[in-house]
Write a protein that holds these residues in place. Structure first.
Motif, PDB file in Angstrom:
ATOM      1  N   GLU A   1     -85.978 104.895  79.512  1.00  0.00           N
ATOM      2  CA  GLU A   1     -85.776 103.450  79.589  1.00  0.00           C
ATOM      3  C   GLU A   1     -85.872 102.888  81.002  1.00  0.00           C
ATOM      4  O   GLU A   1     -86.036 101.677  81.169  1.00  0.00           O
ATOM      5  N   SER A   2     -85.742 103.724  82.019  1.00  0.00           N
ATOM      6  CA  SER A   2     -85.795 103.207  83.386  1.00  0.00           C
ATOM      7  C   SER A   2     -86.276 104.296  84.330  1.00  0.00           C
ATOM      8  O   SER A   2     -86.156 105.489  84.041  1.00  0.00           O
TER       9      SER A   2
ATOM     10  N   ARG B   1     -86.450 100.215  88.155  1.00  0.00           N
ATOM     11  CA  ARG B   1     -86.738  99.168  87.169  1.00  0.00           C
ATOM     12  C   ARG B   1     -86.633  99.722  85.756  1.00  0.00           C
ATOM     13  O   ARG B   1     -86.762 100.930  85.524  1.00  0.00           O
ATOM     14  N   LYS B   2     -86.421  98.824  84.804  1.00  0.00           N
ATOM     15  CA  LYS B   2     -86.581  99.167  83.395  1.00  0.00           C
ATOM     16  C   LYS B   2     -88.076  99.311  83.114  1.00  0.00           C
ATOM     17  O   LYS B   2     -88.900  98.649  83.739  1.00  0.00           O
TER      18      LYS B   2
END
Length: 417
Positions: free
Chosen positions: A364-365, A297-298
């Motif tokens: 970011e993820s 996921r982000k």
């Protein structure tokens, strides 16, 4: 699961005569929860579903548990429980090794290559996560093809068996409840429909598509292994019923109670500007425990966010993380990787390994896959858990303080650990 299904040959009106073409009367069975006051299904059998010609005791796999005392976090290496080719003759029912348990839930693990006997859990629902491999789960409701990443929900007293179908071992992580296992109530309307804010919906569920009659003509007695309350360890016991005809004789059924499959890849993660707490990752719940999953996921997008979890003390629950895939560099030095379980008991402050807090800034993820069970009564160790405890995890936050590599760590390895 209150999502009506109708499969096979059922009469237009319930509790009325239903006959085969030759005039033979089918036998109607109500399979229902909470007496006659909750979800149920009606199954139509060719033979009497209550017939038993013989019964004997079944010696269950070791169900004894040992308290987690002194109270410490633990790292359990499940892949070590079935070394080499030990799995080839193991099945997904009698081969389970108990890892953790309490009065509400038991967590077992098995690596399998053989078909299981016909099996019925008379204590509670089962949620079996398929870590890897493929199988056909044959049930009295019909068959389900399952594979990597599938959760298989089996209602209490569903007669079924596991048949591995591939060359690779079937690895299963079994969560056995003393209650029912359902989607979280906050995901459901008051009539049982999954709501718009839920991270999955009815389209994501796989159910039996046809009755399973392949063995309905089997002659001679058939054995059904039953787990139930009794005089054994932790109040559990086993019985084998010998029935005169194969139980997969159902010509049709309808209702809102049945086995189904949900794949972890269909879970839509909920994210936010700052770190979200574990309830956003919840997928199922039972009495006194919840099941969550952490998927790729982000992550947090506040300009000052720290994507890994803050350190936390679960004062009311024990937390069990089963790591099944992805990147766990944030646990570097702890030994945790795919096939690991981390147990963080209530009252113990835990979180990412030293250095991961700082290294996560700007990430970011997350590429991670894990199944978490939070229990609201303390967990004890089963024989499997005792056998694969690494014995040193409790000191890993100290040992890792100077051994982590900041240049390679870009993920956390669990939104709750």
């Amino acid at each position: 699961m209150a999502h009506y299904q109708r499969i096979g040959d059922v009469p237009p009106k319930r509790h009325t005569q239903h006959r085969a073409e030759d005039g033979t009367l089918y036998f109607e069975e109500l399979m229902g929860e909470e007496g006659f006051s909750s979800d149920s299904s009606l199954l139509y059998h060719r033979h009497l579903p209550s017939a038993v010609v013989e019964a004997r005791a079944w010696d269950l796999p070791d169900q004894a548990t040992t308290p987690n005392h002194p109270l410490v976090p633990r790292h359990l290496t499940l892949h070590d429980l079935f070394p080499g080719d030990d799995w080839t003759s193991v099945d997904a029912v009698t081969g389970r090794r108990l890892v953790l348990g309490n009065g509400d839930v038991r967590i077992s693990y098995a690596v399998c290559g053989a078909p299981s006997p016909l099996y019925r859990n008379g204590i509670g629902d089962e949620c079996v996560y398929v870590e890897s491999g493929t199988a056909l789960v044959e049930t009295v409701f019909g068959a389900l093809e399952v594979g990597q990443g599938d959760y298989v929900i089996l209602p209490r007293a569903t007669t079924h068996r596991w048949v591995p179908t591939g060359r690779d071992p079937l690895r299963v992580y079994a969560i056995e409840a003393n209650s029912h296992i359902t989607p979280p109530k906050r995901y459901l309307s008051r009539f049982g429909q999954l709501l718009e804010h839920a991270p999955y919906c009815e389209r994501d569920l796989r159910t039996p598509s046809a009755p399973l009659l392949a063995d309905a003509g089997t002659e001679g007695p058939v054995e059904v292994f039953i787990k139930h309350r009794g005089p054994g360890a932790n109040g559990l016991a086993g019985t084998v019923h010998v029935v005169p005809q194969h139980p997969f004789d159902v010509v049709g059924w309808d209702g809102c109670l049945y086995p189904y499959v949900f794949n972890i890849a269909d879970f839509e993660p909920i994210t936010g500007r700052v770190h979200q707490p574990p309830p956003v990752h919840q997928v199922f719940e039972g009495h006194n425990f919840v099941i969550c999953n952490f998927v790729p996921r982000k992550v947090d997008y506040h300009p000052l966010s720290i994507p890994v979890p803050y350190y936390h003390s679960n004062v009311d629950s024990d937390e069990v993380m089963f790591y099944v895939g992805g990147d766990y560099e944030a646990r570097k030095g702890s030994g945790i990787g795919p096939g690991s379980i981390s147990l963080h008991p209530g009252g113990h402050a835990h979180g990412p390994q030293p250095g991961a807090y700082e290294r996560s800034i700007g990430v970011e993820s997350f590429d991670e896959l894990a199944v978490m069970v939070d229990t609201f009564r303390p967990l004890e160790l089963g024989e499997g858990g005792l056998a694969c405890d690494d014995g040193v995890y409790v000191t890993s936050w100290v040992r890792n303080d100077t051994s982590t590599d900041a240049s390679t760590d870009t993920s956390n390895g669990g939104g709750a650990s």
